[in-house]
Design a protein around this motif. Structure first.
Motif, PDB file in Angstrom:
ATOM      1  N   LEU A   1      30.765  26.594   2.716  1.00  0.00           N
ATOM      2  CA  LEU A   1      32.038  26.152   2.150  1.00  0.00           C
ATOM      3  C   LEU A   1      33.215  26.618   2.999  1.00  0.00           C
ATOM      4  CD1 LEU A   1      31.415  26.643  -1.681  1.00  0.00           C
ATOM      5  CD2 LEU A   1      31.617  24.485  -0.430  1.00  0.00           C
ATOM      6  N   ARG A   2      33.133  27.838   3.517  1.00  0.00           N
ATOM      7  CA  ARG A   2      34.201  28.319   4.404  1.00  0.00           C
ATOM      8  C   ARG A   2      34.259  27.455   5.658  1.00  0.00           C
ATOM      9  NH1 ARG A   2      32.484  33.499   2.504  1.00  0.00           N
ATOM     10  NH2 ARG A   2      31.007  33.703   4.256  1.00  0.00           N
ATOM     11  N   TYR A   3      33.083  27.123   6.175  1.00  0.00           N
ATOM     12  CA  TYR A   3      33.035  26.273   7.362  1.00  0.00           C
ATOM     13  C   TYR A   3      33.633  24.895   7.074  1.00  0.00           C
ATOM     14  CZ  TYR A   3      31.263  23.307  11.069  1.00  0.00           C
ATOM     15  OH  TYR A   3      31.177  22.410  12.095  1.00  0.00           O
ATOM     16  N   LEU A   4      33.254  24.309   5.949  1.00  0.00           N
ATOM     17  CA  LEU A   4      33.746  22.979   5.601  1.00  0.00           C
ATOM     18  C   LEU A   4      35.264  22.955   5.480  1.00  0.00           C
ATOM     19  CD1 LEU A   4      31.094  21.823   2.960  1.00  0.00           C
ATOM     20  CD2 LEU A   4      31.311  21.092   5.346  1.00  0.00           C
ATOM     21  N   ARG A   5      35.818  23.965   4.837  1.00  0.00           N
ATOM     22  CA  ARG A   5      37.276  23.991   4.647  1.00  0.00           C
ATOM     23  C   ARG A   5      38.001  24.223   5.973  1.00  0.00           C
ATOM     24  NH1 ARG A   5      35.643  26.793  -0.486  1.00  0.00           N
ATOM     25  NH2 ARG A   5      36.039  25.224  -2.113  1.00  0.00           N
ATOM     26  N   ALA A   6      37.373  24.947   6.870  1.00  0.00           N
ATOM     27  CA  ALA A   6      38.014  25.215   8.163  1.00  0.00           C
ATOM     28  C   ALA A   6      37.839  24.059   9.138  1.00  0.00           C
ATOM     29  CB  ALA A   6      37.443  26.498   8.777  1.00  0.00           C
ATOM     30  N   ARG A   7      36.792  23.270   8.973  1.00  0.00           N
ATOM     31  CA  ARG A   7      36.468  22.228   9.947  1.00  0.00           C
ATOM     32  C   ARG A   7      36.403  20.838   9.307  1.00  0.00           C
ATOM     33  NH1 ARG A   7      37.558  26.078  12.455  1.00  0.00           N
ATOM     34  NH2 ARG A   7      36.292  27.195  13.983  1.00  0.00           N
TER      35      ARG A   7
ATOM     36  N   ASP B   1      34.313  24.485  17.909  1.00  0.00           N
ATOM     37  CA  ASP B   1      34.245  25.233  16.667  1.00  0.00           C
ATOM     38  C   ASP B   1      34.340  26.731  16.877  1.00  0.00           C
ATOM     39  OD1 ASP B   1      34.196  23.204  14.900  1.00  0.00           O
ATOM     40  OD2 ASP B   1      32.025  23.095  14.709  1.00  0.00           O
ATOM     41  N   ASP B   2      34.468  27.177  18.131  1.00  0.00           N
ATOM     42  CA  ASP B   2      34.598  28.613  18.380  1.00  0.00           C
ATOM     43  C   ASP B   2      35.971  29.140  17.983  1.00  0.00           C
ATOM     44  OD1 ASP B   2      32.062  28.707  19.321  1.00  0.00           O
ATOM     45  OD2 ASP B   2      32.636  28.481  21.437  1.00  0.00           O
ATOM     46  N   GLY B   3      36.955  28.230  17.796  1.00  0.00           N
ATOM     47  CA  GLY B   3      38.295  28.681  17.420  1.00  0.00           C
ATOM     48  C   GLY B   3      38.415  28.838  15.926  1.00  0.00           C
ATOM     49  N   GLY B   4      39.609  29.118  15.456  1.00  0.00           N
ATOM     50  CA  GLY B   4      39.867  29.185  14.022  1.00  0.00           C
ATOM     51  C   GLY B   4      39.555  30.534  13.437  1.00  0.00           C
ATOM     52  N   GLU B   5      39.443  30.545  12.090  1.00  0.00           N
ATOM     53  CA  GLU B   5      39.288  31.789  11.356  1.00  0.00           C
ATOM     54  C   GLU B   5      37.846  32.096  10.978  1.00  0.00           C
ATOM     55  OE1 GLU B   5      41.806  33.786  10.933  1.00  0.00           O
ATOM     56  OE2 GLU B   5      43.099  32.362  11.966  1.00  0.00           O
ATOM     57  N   LEU B   6      36.895  31.250  11.388  1.00  0.00           N
ATOM     58  CA  LEU B   6      35.507  31.482  11.006  1.00  0.00           C
ATOM     59  C   LEU B   6      34.927  32.678  11.746  1.00  0.00           C
ATOM     60  CD1 LEU B   6      34.111  27.851  10.911  1.00  0.00           C
ATOM     61  CD2 LEU B   6      34.484  29.360   8.969  1.00  0.00           C
ATOM     62  N   SER B   7      34.133  33.444  11.034  1.00  0.00           N
ATOM     63  CA  SER B   7      33.477  34.583  11.666  1.00  0.00           C
ATOM     64  C   SER B   7      32.244  34.104  12.419  1.00  0.00           C
ATOM     65  CB  SER B   7      33.056  35.596  10.602  1.00  0.00           C
ATOM     66  OG  SER B   7      32.006  35.053   9.810  1.00  0.00           O
ATOM     67  N   PRO B   8      31.765  34.871  13.396  1.00  0.00           N
ATOM     68  CA  PRO B   8      30.527  34.511  14.098  1.00  0.00           C
ATOM     69  C   PRO B   8      29.346  34.378  13.150  1.00  0.00           C
ATOM     70  CG  PRO B   8      31.719  36.198  15.309  1.00  0.00           C
ATOM     71  CD  PRO B   8      32.415  36.045  13.990  1.00  0.00           C
TER      72      PRO B   8
ATOM     73  N   LYS C   1      26.225  17.664  -0.702  1.00  0.00           N
ATOM     74  CA  LYS C   1      27.128  17.182  -1.765  1.00  0.00           C
ATOM     75  C   LYS C   1      27.695  18.329  -2.624  1.00  0.00           C
ATOM     76  CE  LYS C   1      25.003  12.629  -2.158  1.00  0.00           C
ATOM     77  NZ  LYS C   1      24.171  12.758  -0.945  1.00  0.00           N
ATOM     78  N   PRO C   2      28.299  19.347  -2.018  1.00  0.00           N
ATOM     79  CA  PRO C   2      28.872  20.449  -2.804  1.00  0.00           C
ATOM     80  C   PRO C   2      30.163  20.007  -3.505  1.00  0.00           C
ATOM     81  CG  PRO C   2      29.376  20.752  -0.487  1.00  0.00           C
ATOM     82  CD  PRO C   2      28.512  19.525  -0.568  1.00  0.00           C
ATOM     83  N   VAL C   3      30.164  19.966  -4.819  1.00  0.00           N
ATOM     84  CA  VAL C   3      31.334  19.466  -5.550  1.00  0.00           C
ATOM     85  C   VAL C   3      32.545  20.364  -5.351  1.00  0.00           C
ATOM     86  CG1 VAL C   3      29.979  18.263  -7.290  1.00  0.00           C
ATOM     87  CG2 VAL C   3      30.592  20.669  -7.653  1.00  0.00           C
ATOM     88  N   GLU C   4      32.314  21.616  -4.942  1.00  0.00           N
ATOM     89  CA  GLU C   4      33.432  22.530  -4.728  1.00  0.00           C
ATOM     90  C   GLU C   4      34.383  22.039  -3.629  1.00  0.00           C
ATOM     91  OE1 GLU C   4      29.911  25.042  -6.121  1.00  0.00           O
ATOM     92  OE2 GLU C   4      30.281  23.349  -4.750  1.00  0.00           O
ATOM     93  N   ILE C   5      33.869  21.219  -2.722  1.00  0.00           N
ATOM     94  CA  ILE C   5      34.704  20.751  -1.607  1.00  0.00           C
ATOM     95  C   ILE C   5      35.460  19.474  -1.967  1.00  0.00           C
ATOM     96  CG2 ILE C   5      33.092  19.194  -0.427  1.00  0.00           C
ATOM     97  CD1 ILE C   5      35.301  21.918   1.217  1.00  0.00           C
TER      98      ILE C   5
END
Length: 388
Positions: free
Chosen positions: A65-71, A30-37, A85-89
């Motif tokens: 939510l950013r994490y979920l969409r990236a991973r 999970d260290d890769g991608g566009e997620l910030s530290p 259970k975030p309905v946004e995802i």
């Protein structure tokens, strides 16, 4: 500090102070991608706070939510979705499930949609215009709906407005559940199923692990006989067998008569789809269904049309072209027939495939297995050429 604010304050402290946490919960990948530290640290903290409510902190929710969409698709993403259970995802989850419908992760994504009460996103696809995605959605609902499968798919099975291939797919998917088999058997006994659905019903019920259901269904249903007058085994049993490729190639050209409508490597007639890469597109079980119940999987652009002229001539075939001036159909003999629009009395698309419905009568069960073995070997190679 109130108990309600404490989790949010802890998240904010995590963001700005970055306290030391014993051992990471997120994998190194999970260290890769566009997620910030900071996002990764927030998710780490959220995973450790057992009583944390996601709605209590807008910054934390945004980071999750950013994490979920990236991973999406990772174990951690599924754990977070199951917990909060975030309905946004849900839109992302539905898209992921459909893209990976034949994989464990895709089924898990669909199961989470049901757990969130968001299964309508799959049902909407099942009823939409895109036939291929619709069939994928129906199969995915069958794999993931569990106790909600029947209520989700029964309206498709019983709707006279739904195309026959989708009704067959929905019935087959329902049959994955015991309560689905009970519902199908009830419809059979009440003669509530059209003839086009009886083959699929027989395949589901006669292969059921419930001996009582098999015994009861056999009073009303039977699978068709093969060329040697033997009853056809259920598809699930046929799919377990393995055949001979060389013999299957001969069956394709001779008793099966497949070459009269399909091409392989340029050989044959171009009435139905080219089968040069069919082994890359269908599972073994789906291949048997495509042969034995062709209306269950009519390919896009290969639907059957019926045209009646003003002098009483009828044509049935594939639609090759239609303009304001004329309509051209290709018959099952591979002959193109063009009719002036002014001479057309009736022109409509049929739900039934132009492929014969009783091909098993031309082959023994063993020849059918050989044929499927041959077709499964027609694969698209990594270099783009077709392997046989």
């Amino acid at each position: 500090m109130t108990p309600r604010l404490r989790p949010a304050i802890l998240i904010l402290l995590t963001i700005f102070a970055c306290p030391l946490l014993p051992g990471p919960l997120l994998p190194a990948a999970d260290d890769g991608g566009e997620l910030s530290p900071q996002d990764k640290l927030v998710v780490e903290t959220v995973l450790r706070l057992q009583s944390f409510q996601l709605e209590s902190s807008a910054p934390a929710k945004a980071a999750v939510l950013r994490y979920l969409r990236a991973r999406l698709g990772s174990k951690q993403s599924f754990d977070l979705i199951r917990r909060f259970k975030p309905v946004e995802i849900a839109p992302d989850l539905a898209a992921f499930g459909l893209e990976h419908a034949n994989e464990t992760e895709g089924v898990r994504a669909a199961e989470l949609l049901f757990a969130m009460g968001q299964q309508k996103r799959l049902l909407d696809v099942a009823e939409a215009d895109d036939s291929e995605r619709a069939m994928t959605a129906i199969a995915l609902i069958g794999r993931s709906g569990r106790g909600k499968t029947v209520e989700s798919l029964l309206p498709l099975v019983t709707s006279g407005e739904t195309s026959m291939d989708r009704r067959i797919a929905a019935l087959t998917a329902m049959g994955r559940q015991i309560d689905g088999q009970t519902q199908i058997l009830s419809m059979v006994k009440e003669t509530a199923l059209p003839d086009e659905l009886k083959f699929a019903a027989a395949n589901v019920l006669l292969a059921s692990p419930n001996a009582e259901a098999v015994e009861e269904a056999s009073k009303y249903l039977s699978l068709p006989e093969t060329a040697d007058s033997q009853p056809l085994p259920p598809v699930v049993e046929l799919a377990k067998r393995r055949g001979d490729v060389a013999t299957g190639a001969k069956v394709f050209r001779e008793p099966g008569t497949c070459i009269e409508c399909h091409k392989i490597h340029g050989e044959g007639k171009e009435v139905g789809p080219d089968l040069s890469e069919i082994g890359s597109k269908l599972s073994r079980e789906a291949m048997f269904v495509a042969i034995l119940d062709p209306s269950a999987a009519v390919s896009h652009n290969f639907e059957t049309y019926v045209l009646l002229t003003d002098d009483g001539t009828a044509f049935t075939g594939l639609l090759i072209s239609q303009t304001d001036a004329a309509i051209t159909l290709r018959t099952n003999e591979g002959i193109d027939r063009t009719v002036d629009r002014e001479a057309v009395e009736l022109f409509e698309k049929k739900s039934q495939s132009m492929m014969p419905q009783d091909l098993q009568r031309l082959m023994t069960a063993e020849q059918l297995v050989d044929l499927v073995e041959y077709l499964m070997g027609l694969q698209k190679s990594a270099e783009g050429s077709t392997a046989t």
